[in-house]
Structure formats: structure tokens, C-alpha cells
Scaffold this motif. Structure first.
Motif, short mmCIF file in Angstrom:
data_model
loop_
_atom_site.label_atom_id
_atom_site.label_comp_id
_atom_site.label_asym_id
_atom_site.label_seq_id
_atom_site.Cartn_x
_atom_site.Cartn_y
_atom_site.Cartn_z
N LYS A 41 -8.95 -2.05 -11.65
CA LYS A 41 -8.53 -1.15 -10.58
C LYS A 41 -8.88 -1.75 -9.22
O LYS A 41 -8.12 -1.67 -8.26
CB LYS A 41 -9.22 0.21 -10.73
CG LYS A 41 -8.93 0.93 -12.03
CD LYS A 41 -7.52 1.50 -12.04
CE LYS A 41 -7.36 2.51 -13.18
NZ LYS A 41 -7.72 1.99 -14.51
N ALA A 42 -10.08 -2.35 -9.16
CA ALA A 42 -10.56 -2.98 -7.93
C ALA A 42 -11.39 -4.21 -8.28
O ALA A 42 -12.18 -4.18 -9.24
CB ALA A 42 -11.39 -2.01 -7.10
N VAL A 43 -11.19 -5.29 -7.54
CA VAL A 43 -11.96 -6.52 -7.74
C VAL A 43 -12.71 -6.82 -6.45
O VAL A 43 -12.12 -6.83 -5.37
CB VAL A 43 -11.05 -7.70 -8.12
CG1 VAL A 43 -11.87 -8.97 -8.30
CG2 VAL A 43 -10.27 -7.39 -9.39
N ILE A 44 -14.01 -7.04 -6.57
CA ILE A 44 -14.85 -7.32 -5.41
C ILE A 44 -15.17 -8.82 -5.39
O ILE A 44 -15.76 -9.35 -6.34
CB ILE A 44 -16.15 -6.51 -5.45
CG1 ILE A 44 -15.86 -5.01 -5.33
CG2 ILE A 44 -17.07 -6.92 -4.30
CD1 ILE A 44 -15.72 -4.31 -6.65
N VAL A 63 -10.65 1.76 -0.78
CA VAL A 63 -9.70 0.65 -0.89
C VAL A 63 -8.47 1.16 -1.63
O VAL A 63 -8.57 1.86 -2.64
CB VAL A 63 -10.33 -0.57 -1.61
CG1 VAL A 63 -10.80 -0.22 -3.00
CG2 VAL A 63 -9.34 -1.73 -1.67
N MET A 64 -7.29 0.83 -1.09
CA MET A 64 -6.04 1.30 -1.66
C MET A 64 -5.52 0.32 -2.70
O MET A 64 -5.84 -0.89 -2.65
CB MET A 64 -5.00 1.48 -0.55
CG MET A 64 -5.44 2.38 0.60
SD MET A 64 -5.84 4.06 0.07
CE MET A 64 -4.19 4.64 -0.35
N PRO A 65 -4.70 0.78 -3.63
CA PRO A 65 -4.06 -0.16 -4.57
C PRO A 65 -3.19 -1.16 -3.79
O PRO A 65 -2.48 -0.78 -2.86
CB PRO A 65 -3.19 0.75 -5.45
CG PRO A 65 -3.77 2.11 -5.30
CD PRO A 65 -4.31 2.18 -3.90
N MET A 77 0.83 -1.19 0.00
CA MET A 77 0.00 0.00 0.00
C MET A 77 0.87 1.25 0.00
O MET A 77 0.73 2.16 0.81
CB MET A 77 -0.95 0.01 1.20
CG MET A 77 -2.04 -1.07 1.15
SD MET A 77 -3.27 -0.86 2.46
CE MET A 77 -2.30 -1.34 3.87
N THR A 78 1.84 1.30 -0.90
CA THR A 78 2.75 2.45 -0.95
C THR A 78 2.08 3.65 -1.63
O THR A 78 2.36 4.78 -1.28
CB THR A 78 4.03 2.06 -1.70
OG1 THR A 78 3.68 1.56 -2.99
CG2 THR A 78 4.76 0.97 -0.94
N ASP A 79 1.22 3.39 -2.62
CA ASP A 79 0.51 4.46 -3.29
C ASP A 79 -0.64 4.93 -2.39
O ASP A 79 -1.53 4.17 -2.06
CB ASP A 79 -0.06 3.94 -4.62
CG ASP A 79 -0.64 5.07 -5.47
OD1 ASP A 79 -0.88 6.15 -4.90
OD2 ASP A 79 -0.86 4.84 -6.67
N GLN A 80 -0.61 6.19 -2.00
CA GLN A 80 -1.60 6.70 -1.06
C GLN A 80 -2.86 7.22 -1.75
O GLN A 80 -3.74 7.76 -1.09
CB GLN A 80 -0.97 7.79 -0.19
CG GLN A 80 0.15 7.28 0.71
CD GLN A 80 -0.30 6.12 1.58
OE1 GLN A 80 -1.27 6.22 2.33
NE2 GLN A 80 0.41 4.99 1.48
N THR A 81 -2.94 7.12 -3.06
CA THR A 81 -4.16 7.49 -3.77
C THR A 81 -5.08 6.28 -3.84
O THR A 81 -4.69 5.25 -4.39
CB THR A 81 -3.84 7.96 -5.21
OG1 THR A 81 -2.99 9.10 -5.14
CG2 THR A 81 -5.12 8.31 -5.96
N PRO A 82 -6.27 6.35 -3.29
CA PRO A 82 -7.16 5.18 -3.30
C PRO A 82 -7.47 4.71 -4.71
O PRO A 82 -7.65 5.52 -5.63
CB PRO A 82 -8.41 5.68 -2.59
CG PRO A 82 -7.96 6.84 -1.77
CD PRO A 82 -6.87 7.48 -2.57
N ALA A 83 -7.52 3.40 -4.88
CA ALA A 83 -7.96 2.85 -6.15
C ALA A 83 -9.44 3.12 -6.34
O ALA A 83 -9.92 3.35 -7.47
CB ALA A 83 -7.68 1.35 -6.20
N LYS A 99 -2.98 -8.52 -5.91
CA LYS A 99 -2.47 -7.55 -4.93
C LYS A 99 -1.07 -7.07 -5.33
O LYS A 99 -0.77 -5.88 -5.28
CB LYS A 99 -2.45 -8.20 -3.55
CG LYS A 99 -1.91 -7.32 -2.44
CD LYS A 99 -1.96 -8.06 -1.11
CE LYS A 99 -1.32 -7.23 0.00
NZ LYS A 99 -1.39 -7.91 1.31
N SER A 100 -0.23 -8.00 -5.76
CA SER A 100 1.14 -7.64 -6.14
C SER A 100 1.17 -6.75 -7.38
O SER A 100 2.14 -6.02 -7.61
CB SER A 100 1.97 -8.91 -6.40
OG SER A 100 1.53 -9.57 -7.57
N GLN A 101 0.10 -6.80 -8.18
CA GLN A 101 0.01 -5.96 -9.38
C GLN A 101 -0.60 -4.59 -9.08
O GLN A 101 -0.82 -3.78 -9.98
CB GLN A 101 -0.85 -6.67 -10.44
CG GLN A 101 -0.25 -7.97 -10.96
CD GLN A 101 -1.22 -8.70 -11.88
OE1 GLN A 101 -1.98 -8.08 -12.62
NE2 GLN A 101 -1.20 -10.02 -11.83
N GLY A 102 -0.91 -4.34 -7.78
CA GLY A 102 -1.46 -3.05 -7.39
C GLY A 102 -2.96 -2.94 -7.50
O GLY A 102 -3.51 -1.84 -7.42
#
Length: 504
Positions: free
Chosen positions: A164-167, A30-32, A1-7, A191-194
Motif C-alpha cells: 500500500k505504501a513503501v518508505i 500519503v495518497m495512492p 493521485m486520482t483516488d482521494q482516499t489516502p493509502a 507509483k503507476s501501480q497506485g
């Protein structure tokens, strides 16, 4: 979760239906590269929130923000185009089509003149299936797959887009332990792909195994977000239900009655053989075992859905023959099935009609059904079981899982059975409703019912049962009293290990 811009971010979401405020100013992010659990009791608003996100419902207030861009979701297809992918608990596959056609439905690769590029389609699909380590290929007809493998096809759909996000909504409900491992590997890869993961599940062990943070809804309101590593099951449960949950079972304070049901050397082909047990009035007899142990098949035989190949069934000391569910019902045996949606309820019908369905022929006034008698039955069991619904006209499909289960139980209790069989009583039900169902089962026993509970959850069967029948490969290995059973000896028994440490 290094990118602080939410996905993905939802801000101040409000959704109302006639007479109901389903979501009340919910904010959620939810964060990348994080797995974010969304938890809450059935009816807390999780499904409604996800339907807003997926464009099925339009919010009355609030907004959806994808990668810091405000977005209006008008349909599931648009949500997917924005990188929001859903893996639904309820399968939505076309059984007559191939795996490849299902995965790329609406987005089939085309050649000139609008022809499908089958070579490309199958190649793309097989590449995805290879990542999932499944035992079928792109050309396999979906209807020929097991439910677990159909779930894997649903998961494969998520890998076809730049998500960007998977539910994931209860993704392991129909998966084996081996398939769960593959699923968790897929989630780790995403997760590893952000990719941001929203993980909806009632299974606490999964939540604490794979998630980074947990957000909780209660009664349509956001209760807060906690770091998974900094909390525990008790803390999350208290956020969900607003109180501490007492998981201890009070000692039996009522006298057990006579033997209501006795089974002697009952067999049904290769499904189970030489099964013997008794259940007394006022007693909860638990059945525990691995998938394929024969527990559900025994219940189905007692309810007349299967014909035994040997052995006898005795009710109140008298040998009986059960050739159909109608026979079982007439003799005072009722079954709450494992699949409440597929076998226990008609989801499009209202609460009253579902509850009185087995006895509708007895509730007639001339050529018409006596509506007053039906409503009286519904009102009686709504109060008795604390079924939370605005009224009898409510469609059962709109109720929470716990309240649906209570409708099924009420349906059979209204038939006044002597023996009540409950198969997987809390499958797909949140922790608070589980506690209510467990208490209900104990109360029914205290009222003199002979109750048989079949469960795949060890804590559940230990919690509600007076005695436990441990099964392995269609055979009864041991029957434990609540005083002598331990997790260790129960696991040994369902693994086929006898007390002398020999595998059966």
C-alpha cells in the motif's frame, strides 16, 4: 493521485521518551500513486515517526490508518502484512545467505513436509531482479555484493508484497548515478501501480526531481505540506530550520600562516600517483573528484592507514614518515573519516567516552581513567562546537547525524592537531546542520588550523574552500584558487579534460 482516499494516514501521533517529546501531535498522509517527501533536520522526528509506523515504537497518542482502516502496528512483520514496506538506509541483510533467502526471509515458499521450494524461490527472485536490471542473480551470496548492490537487494524486498505504501529512507546514499536511474524507474513503476511512496532524503535535487508533495517536520512537530512544483529549495529549507539559510561564504579576513603540510610526488600503487600540494595554517584546502579519483586514499595515506609507494610528506618543512595512525596523531595529523558510524564512532558508547577515546591512556589516575578530566574535555568541546545533547551520558547512536559528526570532530580537535582532514563532512546530514558544519570548518581555519576537506558535493567544496585540488583517476589535474574556480572549469578538470581541451 486520482483516488482521494489516502493509502496511509497518521493522525495526532505523540511519542515521548524520558525527558524528550520526540513527536508532538504529528499528522501525515500519503495518497495512492504519489511520491511524498518527508523532510526535516536530523533530530526533527522523521525516524521516530517511521518507527511508530513500522511497529518498532508504540505511540503514546494518535492512530495509524491504512486505506481508511485504523490499525495498531505491533511489529515490523505486522506492518509488512498490512502493506507497509520499509527500505532502510542502514542495511539489514544476512551476508552469509543468498539474495533469494534475504529477500524472502521468513516467507520462504515451502513444499510438503516444510521443505523449501528452491526452484520457486529462485524463479520468483530472478523475476524481481530482472525488473531492477541488476548484474547478479538469486543464488548470489549477499556478502559478495557491493554496498550499492546490497541496497538493491533491500529495494527488491519491497517488490515481494502487495504494498500500500513503501518508505524509502535515504535510498541513494550508496548508489551510483546509473543505479539511481534504475531506482527512480522502480519508484515510477510503483507509483503507476497506485502505491504510495514516502521518500526521505536530504538531497534536494532528488526531492524536486521525483516527488509530488513535501511534508516537513521540525522539532517533532508537523510544519505543513507543499506541492513540490509550487515551491523551491529556499522555501523548503526555511520550513525545515525556521530561518533563511545564508549559503554565501564571507571573504577570508585572517592572515594565512606558514605551510603546515606539504606533499611532494606522493604515490600509492595504482590508487594515486605523483600527487603534490600544500596547505597553510588558516587555510581550507578542498579536494574534489569523481568516485575512484583517489581523494580518500590520499587522506588514508596521510593518516598512516596506507603505505605510500613513493614521494614524501613534510610537516612544518621537515620530512616525516607516517607508518600508522598513532604516528599521524603524534605528529599532529587527524582524520575525520568518511564513514562516521563505521569508522569514527562507537555507537553504543556515550558521548564522553567517544570523544576521549584516542587519548584515554593519557587520562589515567593510577589504574583508573580520570573521569573528571574526561568530562572536562567533553564539556569544553560540547560548548565549542555547540553539540546538542542532554549530557555526556547520552549514547552517541541516539544523536542526530550532525551532532554525531561534531562528536567526531571534537574527538580529534581535543588532540590539538596541526592538520585536520575531514572526509565528506556532511554526508547524510540535513541542510541546517550542513550550514553549521561549514561554518565550523571556516572557524577552525580562522583559529589557525590547516584544514583539508574532501567532498563529493560541488556546492560544498566551492563554499568552504580557499583553494580546490581537482583530481581525476588518481592524478591532480589542477589546483584552483577560490577566485578563479568556476563550476565549468572544475567539472572539466575532474573529467580529465586539461585546459587545452585534451583528455588526460
Amino acid at each position: 493521485m486520482t483516488d482521494q482516499t489516502p493509502a496511509l494516514r497518521l493522525e495526532g501521533i505523540v511519542k515521548t521518551f524520558p525527558g524528550v517529546r520526540a513527536l508532538d501531535g504529528v499528522s501525515f498522509a500519503v495518497m495512492p500513486g504519489e511520491v511524498h517527501a518527508l523532510m526535516g533536520e536530523n533530530g526533527a522526528g522523521k525516524s521516530t515517526l517511521m518507527k511508530v509506523l513500522g511497529g518498532i515504537h508504540q505511540p503514546n497518542e494518535g492512530q495509524i490508518i491504512v486505506s481508511e482502516v485504523p490499525t495498531v502496528m505491533t511489529s515490523p512483520l505486522q506492518a509488512k502484512s498490512k502493506g507497509i514496506v520499509f527500505i532502510h538506509q542502514e542495511l539489514s541483510l544476512a551476508e552469509e545467505l543468498s539474495v533469494a533467502e534475504n529477500i524472502y526471509l521468513g516467507e520462504l515458499p515451502l513444499k510438503s513436509f516444510g521443505r523449501v521450494d528452491w526452484t520457486k524461490l529462485y524463479a520468483q527472485t530472478d523475476a524481481i531482479l530482472e525488473k531492477l536490471k541488476v548484474g547478479f542473480n538469486a543464488k548470489t551470496r549477499v556478502g559478495d555484493l557491493s554496498i550499492a548492490n546490497q541496497q538493491m537487494v533491500e529495494i527488491a524486498r519491497a517488490l515481494t508484497v502487495d504494498a500500500k505504501a513503501v518508505i524509502f529512507d535515504e535510498p541513494t546514499a550508496s548508489l551510483t548515478d546509473a543505479e539511481k536511474v534504475v531506482l527512480f524507474d522502480v519508484i515510477a513503476d510503483l507509483k503507476s501501480q497506485g502505491v504510495g511512496i514516502i521518500y526521505i532524503s536530504h538531497r534536494m535535487e532528488e526531492i524536486f526531481k521525483i516527488t509530488d508533495r513535501i511534508s516537513v517536520l521540525r522539532d517533532g512537530q508537523y510544519q505543513g505540506t507543499v506541492v513540490t512544483a509550487e515551491t523551491n529549495e529556499e522555501g523548503v529549507t526555511q520550513m525545515m530550520i525556521g530561518r533563511k539559510l545564508d549559503l554565501s561564504r564571507a571573504a577570508v579576513t585572517h592572515e594565512l600562516g606558514d605551510v603546515a603540510l606539504e606533499v611532494r610526488d606522493l604515490s600509492c600503487g595504482k590508487l594515486f600517483e605523483n600527487v603534490s600540494f600544500q596547505v597553510r595554517r588558516g587555510e581550507v584546502l578542498g579536494f574534489y573528484g569523481l568516485v575512484g579519483a583517489g581523494r580518500t586514499e590520499i587522506a588514508e595515506t596521510l593518516f598512516g592507514l596506507r603505505n605510500p609507494s613513493g614521494g614524501t610528506i613534510h610537516l612544518d618543512g621537515n620530512e616525516i614518515r607516517i607508518n600508522s595512525p598513532a604516528d599521524a596523531i603524534a605528529m599532529g595529523i587527524s582524520l575525520v573519516p568518511e564513514d562516521r558510524k563505521g569508522q569514527g564512532l562507537v555507537l553504543g558508547m556515550n558521548c564522553r567516552d567517544n570523544m576521549t577515546l584516542p587519548q584515554v591512556s593519557d587520562l589515567t589516575a593510577g589504574p583508573f581513567v580520570a573521569e573528571g578530566a574526561e568530562i572536562a574535555i567533553f564539556d569544553q568541546y560540547r560548548d565549542k562546537l555547540d553539540i546538542r545533547t542532554p549530557g555526556w551520558k547520552q549514547t552517541v547512536g541516539n544523536l542526530s547525524g550532525g551532532n554525531q559528526q561534531k562528536i567526531v570532530i571534537g574527538k580529534w580537535l581535543s588532540m590539538h592537531p596541526d592538520v585536520l582532514i575531514v572526509d565528506e563532512p556532511t554526508r547524510g546530514i540535513d541542510v541546517g546542520s550542513k550550514s553549521e558544519i561549514h561554518n565550523l570548518i571556516r572557524e577552525l581555519a580562522a583559529q589557525g588550523y590547516a584544514v583539508i576537506v574532501i567532498s563529493s558535493e560541488m556546492p560544498e567544496v566551492l563554499h568552504v574552500s580557499d583553494r580546490i585540488v581537482a583530481m581525476y583517476s588518481g592524478k591532480v589535474m589542477r589546483t584552483f584558487t577560490s577566485e578563479e574556480v568556476t563550476e565549468d572549469n572544475l567539472i572539466q578538470a575532474i573529467s580529465g579534460i586539461t585546459p587545452t581541451n585534451k583528455v588526460a
